[in-house]
Design a protein around this motif. Sequence first.
Motif: not given
Length: 163
Positions: A118-128
Amino acid sequence: METARKQFEDIVYQGMKSYGLDELSSKLLAVLYSEPDPLTLEELSAKTGYSFSAVSATMKLLSRITLADKTKKAGSKKLYFSVQRDLLTMIINAAKIKNEAFVNPALKSLPAIIEKCQKSKTDDSEAMLKLIGEYYQQMVALDLIFKNLSEFTENIQKGMSKG
């Protein structure tokens, strides 16, 4: 009587195979289930036709996962094996081991992993986050199923002991 024993062993063997056990484990449990007294490794080897070492290794595993009981008789160095004849208890114990080894660790670890995602801002964080969240919900459901199954089984056992 020997024909009835063989037929009974075949039924138990097929049941154990359907539970996901390998051929030797299923055969050993079927033999143990049909014997009134505990058997030694030598006796199990003779009755199944498998080598002593294969029987020994498999019985060690079956004992560890609580599908077989291991004892020693006073004055003997030999190990004797028997099987839990209460199938409800046997299946619940096996499920309990799986729950403790698989579901409980996931339930403890996943919330922190979800928080990191939830804290991550990477491109795949939402999918993960979606994948991990769905997995977590499945673990919650499995835990609930196990708890309800255990309670339901205990109630059935109480009812059977009264009758």
